[in-house]
Enzyme design. Sequence first.
Site, PDB file in Angstrom:
ATOM      1  N   HIS A  89      -5.413  -4.970  -3.662  1.00  0.00           N
ATOM      2  CA  HIS A  89      -5.749  -4.699  -2.268  1.00  0.00           C
ATOM      3  C   HIS A  89      -4.824  -5.468  -1.350  1.00  0.00           C
ATOM      4  CE1 HIS A  89      -8.102  -4.220   1.411  1.00  0.00           C
ATOM      5  NE2 HIS A  89      -8.546  -3.132   0.830  1.00  0.00           N
ATOM      6  N   ASP A 119     -12.823   1.253  -5.086  1.00  0.00           N
ATOM      7  CA  ASP A 119     -12.613   2.631  -5.526  1.00  0.00           C
ATOM      8  C   ASP A 119     -12.643   2.798  -7.029  1.00  0.00           C
ATOM      9  OD1 ASP A 119     -12.577   3.738  -3.091  1.00  0.00           O
ATOM     10  OD2 ASP A 119     -10.450   3.399  -2.758  1.00  0.00           O
TER      11      ASP A 119
HETATM   12  N1  CMC Z   1      -0.927  -2.116 -10.522  1.00  0.00           N
HETATM   13  C1  CMC Z   1       0.128  -2.868 -10.929  1.00  0.00           C
HETATM   14  N2  CMC Z   1       0.790  -3.726 -10.128  1.00  0.00           N
HETATM   15  C2  CMC Z   1       0.399  -3.809  -8.849  1.00  0.00           C
HETATM   16  C3  CMC Z   1      -0.703  -3.065  -8.348  1.00  0.00           C
HETATM   17  C4  CMC Z   1      -1.368  -2.205  -9.240  1.00  0.00           C
HETATM   18  N3  CMC Z   1      -2.413  -1.474  -8.819  1.00  0.00           N
HETATM   19  N4  CMC Z   1      -0.890  -3.347  -7.039  1.00  0.00           N
HETATM   20  C5  CMC Z   1       0.058  -4.248  -6.721  1.00  0.00           C
HETATM   21  N5  CMC Z   1       0.825  -4.536  -7.807  1.00  0.00           N
HETATM   22  C6  CMC Z   1       1.915  -5.505  -7.875  1.00  0.00           C
HETATM   23  C7  CMC Z   1       3.178  -4.936  -7.245  1.00  0.00           C
HETATM   24  O1  CMC Z   1       4.000  -4.329  -8.196  1.00  0.00           O
HETATM   25  C8  CMC Z   1       3.795  -6.178  -6.640  1.00  0.00           C
HETATM   26  O2  CMC Z   1       4.471  -6.880  -7.659  1.00  0.00           O
HETATM   27  P1  CMC Z   1       5.820  -7.721  -7.313  1.00  0.00           P
HETATM   28  O3  CMC Z   1       5.373  -8.800  -6.379  1.00  0.00           O
HETATM   29  O4  CMC Z   1       6.260  -8.232  -8.644  1.00  0.00           O
HETATM   30  O5  CMC Z   1       6.765  -6.753  -6.694  1.00  0.00           O
HETATM   31  C9  CMC Z   1       2.612  -7.031  -6.215  1.00  0.00           C
HETATM   32  O6  CMC Z   1       1.530  -6.622  -7.068  1.00  0.00           O
HETATM   33  C10 CMC Z   1       2.217  -6.843  -4.754  1.00  0.00           C
HETATM   34  O7  CMC Z   1       2.103  -5.447  -4.501  1.00  0.00           O
HETATM   35  P2  CMC Z   1       2.315  -4.780  -3.056  1.00  0.00           P
HETATM   36  O8  CMC Z   1       2.545  -3.328  -3.204  1.00  0.00           O
HETATM   37  O9  CMC Z   1       3.356  -5.562  -2.317  1.00  0.00           O
HETATM   38  O10 CMC Z   1       0.926  -5.072  -2.386  1.00  0.00           O
HETATM   39  P3  CMC Z   1       0.323  -4.348  -1.112  1.00  0.00           P
HETATM   40  O11 CMC Z   1      -0.612  -5.318  -0.506  1.00  0.00           O
HETATM   41  O12 CMC Z   1       1.373  -3.776  -0.236  1.00  0.00           O
HETATM   42  O13 CMC Z   1      -0.461  -3.083  -1.752  1.00  0.00           O
HETATM   43  C11 CMC Z   1      -2.170  -1.672  -2.570  1.00  0.00           C
HETATM   44  C12 CMC Z   1      -1.838  -2.987  -1.833  1.00  0.00           C
HETATM   45  C13 CMC Z   1      -3.664  -1.442  -2.506  1.00  0.00           C
HETATM   46  C14 CMC Z   1      -1.464  -0.484  -1.867  1.00  0.00           C
HETATM   47  C15 CMC Z   1      -1.684  -1.809  -4.047  1.00  0.00           C
HETATM   48  O14 CMC Z   1      -2.356  -2.890  -4.685  1.00  0.00           O
HETATM   49  C16 CMC Z   1      -1.878  -0.524  -4.837  1.00  0.00           C
HETATM   50  O15 CMC Z   1      -1.005   0.364  -4.779  1.00  0.00           O
HETATM   51  N6  CMC Z   1      -3.036  -0.379  -5.569  1.00  0.00           N
HETATM   52  C17 CMC Z   1      -3.340   0.841  -6.250  1.00  0.00           C
HETATM   53  C18 CMC Z   1      -3.928   1.832  -5.252  1.00  0.00           C
HETATM   54  C19 CMC Z   1      -5.361   1.490  -4.870  1.00  0.00           C
HETATM   55  O16 CMC Z   1      -6.200   1.215  -5.724  1.00  0.00           O
HETATM   56  N7  CMC Z   1      -5.650   1.578  -3.553  1.00  0.00           N
HETATM   57  C20 CMC Z   1      -6.997   1.409  -3.027  1.00  0.00           C
HETATM   58  C21 CMC Z   1      -7.168   0.199  -2.154  1.00  0.00           C
HETATM   59  S1  CMC Z   1      -8.923  -0.104  -1.851  1.00  0.00           S
HETATM   60  C22 CMC Z   1      -9.452   1.240  -0.917  1.00  0.00           C
HETATM   61  C23 CMC Z   1      -8.895   1.289   0.450  1.00  0.00           C
HETATM   62  O17 CMC Z   1      -9.118   0.331   1.215  1.00  0.00           O
HETATM   63  O18 CMC Z   1      -8.231   2.291   0.766  1.00  0.00           O
END
Ligand code: CMC
Length: 426
Positions: free
Chosen positions: A305, A362
């Site tokens: 998240h 989710d």
């Molecule tokens: N699986 C594997 N690695 C991950 C994941 C994941 N689900 N999420 C983040 N990471 C890693 C990512 O590769 C990165 O690694 P590094 O620092 O080595 O590059 C690190 O963790 C940080 O990721 P980020 O993309 O910079 O983090 P963010 O805060 O921009 O993204 C997120 C948050 C929710 C978009 C992301 O965690 C994700 O894509 N999760 C899967 C989709 C998901 O479940 N979304 C629902 C969120 S809850 C409902 C809502 O509020 O909508």
Amino acid sequence: MADNKATLKAGDKVVELPILSGTAGHDVIDIRTLGSQGYFTFDPGFMATGSCESSITYIDGAKGILLHRGYSIEDLARDSDYIEVCYMLLHDKTPTTQEYRDFKDTITRHTLVHDQVNNFFRGFRRDAHPMAMLCGTVGAMASFYHDDLDISDPEQRLRSAYRLVAKMPTLVAMCYKYNIGQPFVYPRNDLSYAENFLNMMFSVPAENYKISPVVSRAVDRIFTLHADHEQNASTSTVRLAGSSGANPYACIAAGVASLWGPAHGGANEACLNMLQEIGSVDRIPEFIDRAKDKNDPFRLMGFGHRVYKNFDPRATVMRESCHEVLAELNIDDPLLNVAMELERIALSDPYFAEKKLFPNVDFYSGIILKAIGIPTNMFTCIFALARTVGWVSHWHEMLSQPGQKIGRPRQLYTGEAQRKYNKIEK
Ligand code: CMC
């Protein structure tokens, strides 16, 4: 706090910027005068930008705190219900018993959609994605109510909010029924909000649907836990659309569109598709390895998240409901076994602990919805249904604030500088 100031030295300029404090959370540096000094701030993805002032929802991502109007999500999920939470989000106070009854009655009596809405559905392919139909039909509501809406009048704004909260379950259930070729089921006023939704989804003319109290309670909890979540992508989209003075149905349709993406509300559908792809418990390690591989775009859907970096408080409550529903329904679905094992393995893996990745709301809501027989492609519609009250509360709040400006960000331009145009024949 007028004398609390930040000083910014940029080139040969020194600019003093006021620091503003809210009731909780980070202070913010008010950079509104910076543009006139020749600078914009640059923050793609809004990593450190407060886009508005709001008193609806507070999140402390480090501590895993979520408050609506100051009340904790755990207390609300345990002791309140979705209708009361809707009232609180819209009205900034808890209702008295009479106010609760009146509000519930108002919502119940607005659940029917205009009969001509049926005609819109006939224009869609029968296998259209329900979110596509939802986007279209919510936006189309503007064609029924546009002339009845002066958005500068708080009473009229609330009337639109009630209509949206009330009609969303009806539209969502219609999307489902259209997909599976069953007749639309009209709302029933003798049922609760969640029961009525389940009835519109699963009842057929030949047979009455028996509503399990455990299932309707779980659905009410799913609605409650998704009701609002501060300035997330879809809420910010609704605010931005509303800042131009657009009508609320168009704004909520924009919110539905933004929610659809797999990084946001589409994650619950993407999560179940991922579980399907994993298929069996013995293949989990392969997918965990892929999630860790920097060269593989694969991510564990339903994990991580942007704001919560220790745990998602909604997921803690949802996990409880998830186990309750699985036990009540006595379901033996291999996919649910994959989900439970994935949760166990990921939670004990150092990579996920280090990156602070854990199952989000989710992950569990998807499992519950699957267990109660809701098809995967409907999951995001259910999120949209529940989030409508949050969207419309933010829209209403924004329009109540004096001096509201149209949302108009600037950019860091990296294209060509001005150059001479030559006619095509040259
Ligand atoms: N699986 C594997 N690695 C991950 C994941 C994941 N689900 N999420 C983040 N990471 C890693 C990512 O590769 C990165 O690694 P590094 O620092 O080595 O590059 C690190 O963790 C940080 O990721 P980020 O993309 O910079 O983090 P963010 O805060 O921009 O993204 C997120 C948050 C929710 C978009 C992301 O965690 C994700 O894509 N999760 C899967 C989709 C998901 O479940 N979304 C629902 C969120 S809850 C409902 C809502 O509020 O909508």
